[in-house]
Design a protein around this motif. Structure first.
Motif, PDB file in Angstrom:
ATOM      1  N   PRO A  46       0.819  -1.227   0.000  1.00 43.95           N
ATOM      2  CA  PRO A  46       0.000   0.000   0.000  1.00 43.95           C
ATOM      3  C   PRO A  46       0.850   1.273   0.000  1.00 43.95           C
ATOM      4  O   PRO A  46       0.513   2.244  -0.688  1.00 43.95           O
ATOM      5  CB  PRO A  46      -0.818  -0.120   1.292  1.00 43.95           C
ATOM      6  N   LEU A  47       1.955   1.262   0.761  1.00 41.91           N
ATOM      7  CA  LEU A  47       2.813   2.433   0.801  1.00 41.91           C
ATOM      8  C   LEU A  47       3.446   2.688  -0.558  1.00 41.91           C
ATOM      9  O   LEU A  47       3.544   3.852  -0.999  1.00 41.91           O
ATOM     10  CB  LEU A  47       3.899   2.273   1.871  1.00 41.91           C
ATOM     11  N   ALA A  48       3.904   1.644  -1.224  1.00 44.66           N
ATOM     12  CA  ALA A  48       4.533   1.820  -2.535  1.00 44.66           C
ATOM     13  C   ALA A  48       3.575   2.520  -3.499  1.00 44.66           C
ATOM     14  O   ALA A  48       3.967   3.424  -4.255  1.00 44.66           O
ATOM     15  CB  ALA A  48       4.965   0.469  -3.093  1.00 44.66           C
ATOM     16  N   GLU A  49       2.312   2.131  -3.463  1.00 48.92           N
ATOM     17  CA  GLU A  49       1.309   2.736  -4.345  1.00 48.92           C
ATOM     18  C   GLU A  49       1.056   4.199  -3.974  1.00 48.92           C
ATOM     19  O   GLU A  49       1.035   5.082  -4.834  1.00 48.92           O
ATOM     20  CB  GLU A  49       0.012   1.938  -4.263  1.00 48.92           C
ATOM     21  N   LYS A  50       0.891   4.454  -2.664  1.00 45.04           N
ATOM     22  CA  LYS A  50       0.621   5.817  -2.206  1.00 45.04           C
ATOM     23  C   LYS A  50       1.834   6.724  -2.432  1.00 45.04           C
ATOM     24  O   LYS A  50       1.695   7.903  -2.781  1.00 45.04           O
ATOM     25  CB  LYS A  50       0.229   5.802  -0.732  1.00 45.04           C
ATOM     26  N   ALA A  51       3.031   6.178  -2.218  1.00 47.43           N
ATOM     27  CA  ALA A  51       4.248   6.971  -2.391  1.00 47.43           C
ATOM     28  C   ALA A  51       4.421   7.398  -3.846  1.00 47.43           C
ATOM     29  O   ALA A  51       4.841   8.528  -4.133  1.00 47.43           O
ATOM     30  CB  ALA A  51       5.462   6.185  -1.915  1.00 47.43           C
ATOM     31  N   ALA A  52       4.113   6.496  -4.770  1.00 45.91           N
ATOM     32  CA  ALA A  52       4.230   6.839  -6.193  1.00 45.91           C
ATOM     33  C   ALA A  52       3.297   7.992  -6.541  1.00 45.91           C
ATOM     34  O   ALA A  52       3.678   8.932  -7.259  1.00 45.91           O
ATOM     35  CB  ALA A  52       3.913   5.612  -7.047  1.00 45.91           C
ATOM     36  N   GLU A  53       2.089   7.952  -6.014  1.00 43.18           N
ATOM     37  CA  GLU A  53       1.122   9.014  -6.279  1.00 43.18           C
ATOM     38  C   GLU A  53       1.590  10.340  -5.682  1.00 43.18           C
ATOM     39  O   GLU A  53       1.545  11.391  -6.353  1.00 43.18           O
ATOM     40  CB  GLU A  53      -0.227   8.622  -5.679  1.00 43.18           C
ATOM     41  N   LEU A  54       2.056  10.305  -4.433  1.00 42.43           N
ATOM     42  CA  LEU A  54       2.476  11.544  -3.771  1.00 42.43           C
ATOM     43  C   LEU A  54       3.764  12.095  -4.372  1.00 42.43           C
ATOM     44  O   LEU A  54       3.932  13.313  -4.471  1.00 42.43           O
ATOM     45  CB  LEU A  54       2.639  11.298  -2.269  1.00 42.43           C
ATOM     46  N   SER A  55       4.666  11.222  -4.777  1.00 44.11           N
ATOM     47  CA  SER A  55       5.896  11.689  -5.427  1.00 44.11           C
ATOM     48  C   SER A  55       5.576  12.412  -6.726  1.00 44.11           C
ATOM     49  O   SER A  55       6.175  13.449  -7.047  1.00 44.11           O
ATOM     50  CB  SER A  55       6.828  10.503  -5.703  1.00 44.11           C
ATOM     51  N   GLY A  56       4.619  11.867  -7.473  1.00 47.12           N
ATOM     52  CA  GLY A  56       4.200  12.531  -8.701  1.00 47.12           C
ATOM     53  C   GLY A  56       3.573  13.885  -8.426  1.00 47.12           C
ATOM     54  O   GLY A  56       3.803  14.853  -9.174  1.00 47.12           O
ATOM     55  N   TRP A  57       2.799  13.968  -7.361  1.00 45.03           N
ATOM     56  CA  TRP A  57       2.194  15.249  -6.981  1.00 45.03           C
ATOM     57  C   TRP A  57       3.263  16.272  -6.614  1.00 45.03           C
ATOM     58  O   TRP A  57       3.197  17.431  -7.047  1.00 45.03           O
ATOM     59  CB  TRP A  57       1.243  15.026  -5.808  1.00 45.03           C
ATOM     60  N   ILE A  58       4.273  15.860  -5.845  1.00 45.24           N
ATOM     61  CA  ILE A  58       5.350  16.775  -5.450  1.00 45.24           C
ATOM     62  C   ILE A  58       6.071  17.303  -6.687  1.00 45.24           C
ATOM     63  O   ILE A  58       6.356  18.506  -6.802  1.00 45.24           O
ATOM     64  CB  ILE A  58       6.327  16.063  -4.496  1.00 45.24           C
ATOM     65  N   THR A  59       6.358  16.420  -7.620  1.00 45.13           N
ATOM     66  CA  THR A  59       7.022  16.840  -8.858  1.00 45.13           C
ATOM     67  C   THR A  59       6.157  17.829  -9.638  1.00 45.13           C
ATOM     68  O   THR A  59       6.652  18.855 -10.137  1.00 45.13           O
ATOM     69  CB  THR A  59       7.338  15.619  -9.732  1.00 45.13           C
ATOM     70  N   SER A  60       4.875  17.533  -9.711  1.00 48.74           N
ATOM     71  CA  SER A  60       3.974  18.399 -10.475  1.00 48.74           C
ATOM     72  C   SER A  60       3.846  19.786  -9.869  1.00 48.74           C
ATOM     73  O   SER A  60       3.542  20.752 -10.575  1.00 48.74           O
ATOM     74  CB  SER A  60       2.583  17.761 -10.582  1.00 48.74           C
ATOM     75  N   ARG A  61       4.097  19.903  -8.579  1.00 45.59           N
ATOM     76  CA  ARG A  61       3.974  21.183  -7.890  1.00 45.59           C
ATOM     77  C   ARG A  61       5.249  22.016  -7.982  1.00 45.59           C
ATOM     78  O   ARG A  61       5.306  23.137  -7.481  1.00 45.59           O
ATOM     79  CB  ARG A  61       3.610  20.959  -6.415  1.00 45.59           C
ATOM     80  N   GLY A  62       6.293  21.466  -8.568  1.00 43.47           N
ATOM     81  CA  GLY A  62       7.535  22.216  -8.737  1.00 43.47           C
ATOM     82  C   GLY A  62       8.231  22.531  -7.424  1.00 43.47           C
ATOM     83  O   GLY A  62       8.894  23.571  -7.296  1.00 43.47           O
ATOM     84  N   ILE A  63       8.130  21.626  -6.467  1.00 44.24           N
ATOM     85  CA  ILE A  63       8.686  21.858  -5.127  1.00 44.24           C
ATOM     86  C   ILE A  63      10.211  21.942  -5.187  1.00 44.24           C
ATOM     87  O   ILE A  63      10.874  21.141  -5.847  1.00 44.24           O
ATOM     88  CB  ILE A  63       8.253  20.749  -4.166  1.00 44.24           C
ATOM     89  N   GLU A  64      10.761  22.923  -4.479  1.00 43.48           N
ATOM     90  CA  GLU A  64      12.205  23.098  -4.373  1.00 43.48           C
ATOM     91  C   GLU A  64      12.716  22.796  -2.965  1.00 43.48           C
ATOM     92  O   GLU A  64      13.832  22.310  -2.793  1.00 43.48           O
ATOM     93  CB  GLU A  64      12.587  24.542  -4.725  1.00 43.48           C
ATOM     94  N   GLU A  65      11.913  23.130  -1.973  1.00 43.41           N
ATOM     95  CA  GLU A  65      12.341  23.045  -0.573  1.00 43.41           C
ATOM     96  C   GLU A  65      11.269  22.321   0.238  1.00 43.41           C
ATOM     97  O   GLU A  65      10.083  22.616   0.107  1.00 43.41           O
ATOM     98  CB  GLU A  65      12.557  24.462  -0.031  1.00 43.41           C
ATOM     99  N   VAL A  66      11.718  21.384   1.068  1.00 43.46           N
ATOM    100  CA  VAL A  66      10.793  20.606   1.883  1.00 43.46           C
ATOM    101  C   VAL A  66      11.127  20.806   3.349  1.00 43.46           C
ATOM    102  O   VAL A  66      12.261  20.570   3.776  1.00 43.46           O
ATOM    103  CB  VAL A  66      10.865  19.098   1.545  1.00 43.46           C
ATOM    104  N   TRP A  67      10.150  21.250   4.134  1.00 43.00           N
ATOM    105  CA  TRP A  67      10.308  21.336   5.582  1.00 43.00           C
ATOM    106  C   TRP A  67       9.820  20.031   6.189  1.00 43.00           C
ATOM    107  O   TRP A  67       8.710  19.569   5.906  1.00 43.00           O
ATOM    108  CB  TRP A  67       9.480  22.483   6.165  1.00 43.00           C
ATOM    109  N   LEU A  68      10.637  19.438   7.037  1.00 39.80           N
ATOM    110  CA  LEU A  68      10.288  18.191   7.715  1.00 39.80           C
ATOM    111  C   LEU A  68      10.063  18.525   9.183  1.00 39.80           C
ATOM    112  O   LEU A  68      11.014  18.789   9.916  1.00 39.80           O
ATOM    113  CB  LEU A  68      11.411  17.166   7.548  1.00 39.80           C
ATOM    114  N   SER A  69       8.801  18.523   9.601  1.00 41.15           N
ATOM    115  CA  SER A  69       8.448  19.096  10.895  1.00 41.15           C
ATOM    116  C   SER A  69       7.707  18.116  11.785  1.00 41.15           C
ATOM    117  O   SER A  69       6.981  17.235  11.329  1.00 41.15           O
ATOM    118  CB  SER A  69       7.567  20.337  10.694  1.00 41.15           C
TER     119      SER A  69
END
Length: 356
Positions: free
Chosen positions: A26-49
């Motif tokens: 399940p994580l592999a499937e969800k991670a692929a979807e979220l990784s694609g979303w992050i790429t599509s958003r043009g993210i440069e910086e990630v805060w890990l909080s």
């Protein structure tokens, strides 16, 4: 008093291998979807909080990351109390928050700050509670919000975070492209079983002082390990952490007769050499203290994946087992060592001051 093996904390610690195995696909499937979303958003910086153990997840994940994104560990406690430098940052930012309950004061406080001052920042909340603020609350936009809710079994009932920490870390690493969840999680689950059952963990007397050390990402695993001991023994065992090289620069003064030192060996041979040098030095200088190495070729050995930020979930297991045993040896309620006095499972009631 509830026997140790009947406590929620003990069960939650020992069921981590089965949680990881079941979560892998399940994580592999969800991670692929979220990784694609992050790429599509043009993210440069990630805060890990996060706060407490949840903030250490970000420190571990960012310490040796191999990604094109700028990963910045940023505790919610730091951002909420001194937010101005954070809201002034200029980049396409993704705020990733970790939270077992998703309802702690600072978790809500960071959401409030983003709503009021940086609604353009995208959000990904990784949490164990489907009903908490991190899972249910949406931002006003234009930044987009996503939530990754972990399996119910990770929503630890016990005071100390165990399966919640390790599974949130693995989930973040999968989303950030550091691991293939379908391959890594079963391998880690296989390695975890022997660690949890290690004979060396079954008969360790509780020390007055415990010290956890490591290099790179492992120094933040040491930080989480020290917190587990401090929490579950209700401060009866004072625990500190440091880096293997940094420990010589003053903190080594904490060692006295009977102190137990745990050195978390780095999977990379170059970095591990510094850990092993320190272990040999401390054994020679402090013969009445004990020095235990954990990791590849160590006293408590495991193979792992060779990535420190990933093998962190294995390196933290001994402290989870020891702290629960020592808590029971003290006659404490392992699932609630403080019995509501001073510390609670979810930090609440913190006064949050709106930023004008």
């Amino acid at each position: 008093m509830t026997p140790l093996d009947q406590t929620a904390t003990w069960a939650e610690t020992h069921r981590q291998p089965e949680i990881w195995r079941a979560w892998a696909e399940p994580l592999a499937e969800k991670a692929a979807e979220l990784s694609g979303w992050i790429t599509s958003r043009g993210i440069e910086e990630v805060w890990l909080s996060g706060a407490g153990s949840s903030s250490f997840i970000g420190q571990i994940a960012a310490a040796e990351a191999q990604t094109g994104l700028r990963l910045i560990p940023a505790s919610t406690t730091d951002i909420v109390s001194a937010p101005k430098p954070w809201i002034a940052r200029k980049a396409r930012i993704l705020s990733i928050q970790f939270g077992r309950s998703g309802d702690s004061s600072e978790s809500v406080g960071l959401l409030d700050i983003l709503d009021a001052h940086r609604p353009d920042i995208d959000r990904l909340n990784i949490t164990c509670n489907p009903n908490g603020a991190l899972a249910t609350r949406q931002g006003p936009g234009p930044g987009e919000s996503r939530a990754l809710v972990l399996p119910e079994a990770t929503h630890d009932v016990g005071f100390a975070m165990t399966s919640s920490v390790t599974t949130m870390l693995l989930s973040a690493l999968a989303v950030l492209g550091q691991i293939d969840a379908s391959e890594a999680l079963p391998k880690l689950a296989d390695a975890a079983g022997p660690i949890l059952a290690a004979p060396m963990l079954a008969d360790r007397p509780r020390p007055d002082r415990a010290i956890f050390l490591g290099t790179g990402a492992m120094q933040f695993v040491a930080r989480e390990s020290a917190l587990k001991v401090l929490e579950l023994t209700a401060g009866k065992t004072m625990a500190i952490w440091d880096s293997s090289l940094g420990f010589r620069h003053g903190p080594k003064a904490a060692i006295e007769d009977g102190t137990q030192v745990y050195i978390l060996l780095h999977p990379d041979p170059h970095s591990r050499a510094y850990d092993l040098d320190l272990a040999a030095e401390l054994k020679q200088q402090f013969p009445d203290a004990s020095v235990t190495t954990i990791g590849p070729g160590g006293d408590i050995a495991y193979g792992g994946t060779g990535q420190a930020c990933v093998d962190a979930v294995l390196a933290v297991l001994p402290s989870q087992v020891l702290s629960a045993r020592w808590s029971a040896d003290l006659g404490l309620h392992v699932d609630d060592p403080f019995q509501g006095q001073g510390l609670s499972r979810v930090v609440a009631g913190v006064t949050l001051y709106p930023l004008p």
